[in-house]
Design an enzyme around this catalytic site. Structure first.
Site, PDB file in Angstrom:
ATOM      1  N   ASP A  82      35.181 -26.053  79.317  1.00 37.88           N
ATOM      2  CA  ASP A  82      36.302 -26.660  80.046  1.00 37.88           C
ATOM      3  C   ASP A  82      37.270 -25.553  80.486  1.00 37.88           C
ATOM      4  OD1 ASP A  82      37.626 -28.872  81.075  1.00 37.88           O
ATOM      5  OD2 ASP A  82      38.723 -29.305  79.232  1.00 37.88           O
ATOM      6  N   GLY A 207      42.279 -35.721  82.397  1.00 35.86           N
ATOM      7  CA  GLY A 207      43.397 -36.490  81.828  1.00 35.86           C
ATOM      8  C   GLY A 207      43.030 -37.931  81.557  1.00 35.86           C
ATOM      9  N   ASN A 228      36.788 -36.907  81.642  1.00 37.61           N
ATOM     10  CA  ASN A 228      37.181 -36.035  80.530  1.00 37.61           C
ATOM     11  C   ASN A 228      38.100 -36.735  79.530  1.00 37.61           C
ATOM     12  OD1 ASN A 228      35.906 -34.079  82.001  1.00 37.61           O
ATOM     13  ND2 ASN A 228      37.676 -32.754  82.223  1.00 37.61           N
TER      14      ASN A 228
END
Ligand code: 13P
Length: 284
Positions: A82, A207, A228
């Site tokens: 990430d 988010g 995510n």
């Protein structure tokens, strides 16, 4: 072989319009819990590592855990790095065996981001790996101003970035942020549709923690194939420990606490996998 390419997982989800959960794991227990949730629900899943937790655990140890834990997993899984601005760490993860990386050069100009991202894509391809790109960056929820459109680039700029770099998945700012939202966030869903129609590639929804079920299903139907989730995992990990210790204040044996944490993280993962429509989507 249960480990497949990130692109294989995402392209299928994109085509069939379901979302694949991409969970940020923090250690062995959380990696194991996420994989167990995917296995139980017969869902493809992406395991993500943050730069912060790779610093703590080490690239080699994290990868050794991944290899050991995926040996007997029978659903499609992929390992993703990430938000990483550090080219050396990207190179190390790609050479070690990560399936994909998010090159985060959102603090650089779009021109410089594009120039370097071309190199990252070229490097990733040498390993059969894939790349997520971003040009806008994401705030923490506590930094939100109410005008999250202020740093958004034009559709033309996004299309140019995607075409020039050849990234496999794009992460746009749509009013989303990392952390715990004060309320349900106001999201620009139309921007996802515009980007998907103009680029033809899947979108990564950042988010995810705190978005509503209706927002998830709307955004996934528009092409958010990668969803995510990080903060929700951390909350499950931390609050389950707190609750366990409150209920058992004299306990000093971690072997009693750890299963409670693992169960909480697994429940959280199952909840999101079901919400995103990826349960039962594993293929052989
Ligand atoms: P949350 O922490 O809000 O779930 O966001 C996760 C994320 O987007 C990781 O890149």
């Amino acid at each position: 072989m249960p480990v497949v390419s990130t692109k294989a997982i995402l392209d299928r989800a994109f085509q069939e319009r379901y979302g694949v959960a991409a969970f940020n794991v923090v250690n062995d227990l959380t990696m194991d819990a996420v994989l167990a949730a995917a296995e139980e629900l017969r869902a493809p899943v992406i395991v993500q590592t943050s730069v912060k937790h790779l610093d703590i655990t080490g690239v080699d140890v994290m990868y050794a855990m991944w290899v050991a834990m995926t040996k007997h997993v029978s659903v499609p899984v992929a390992l993703h790095l990430d938000h990483c601005p550090d080219r050396a760490l990207i190179s190390e993860c790609l050479a070690t065996g990560w399936n994909s990386v998010l090159f985060d050069a959102s603090k650089l100009s779009v021109e410089e981001n594009t120039r370097q991202c071309v190199e990252v894509v070229e490097e990733a391809r040498r390993y059969g790996a894939h790349v997520e790109g971003e040009i806008e960056g994401f705030k923490r929820t506590e930094e939100m101003t109410g005008d999250e459109a202020e740093n958004v680039q034009s559709l033309e700029t996004v299309v140019d970035f995607v075409r020039t770099t050849g990234v496999d998945v794009f992460a746009p700012a749509i009013g989303n942020a990392h952390g715990v939202y004060a309320g349900t966030p106001k999201l620009d869903a139309q921007r996802v549709t515009d980007i998907v129609e103009a680029t033809g590639i899947p979108v990564a929804l950042h988010g995810g923690t705190g978005m509503s079920a209706a927002q998830f299903s709307d955004l996934i139907s528009r092409g958010c194939a990668k969803v995510n989730i990080s903060t929700a995992l951390k909350i499950a990990f931390m609050t389950s420990a707190e609750q366990y210790m409150q209920a058992h204040p004299a306990e000093n044996d971690p072997s009693k606490l750890l299963p409670a944490q693992g169960a909480a993280v697994m429940d959280m993962a199952k909840h999101h996998i079901q919400l995103f429509g990826s349960a039962g989507r594993a293929w052989s």
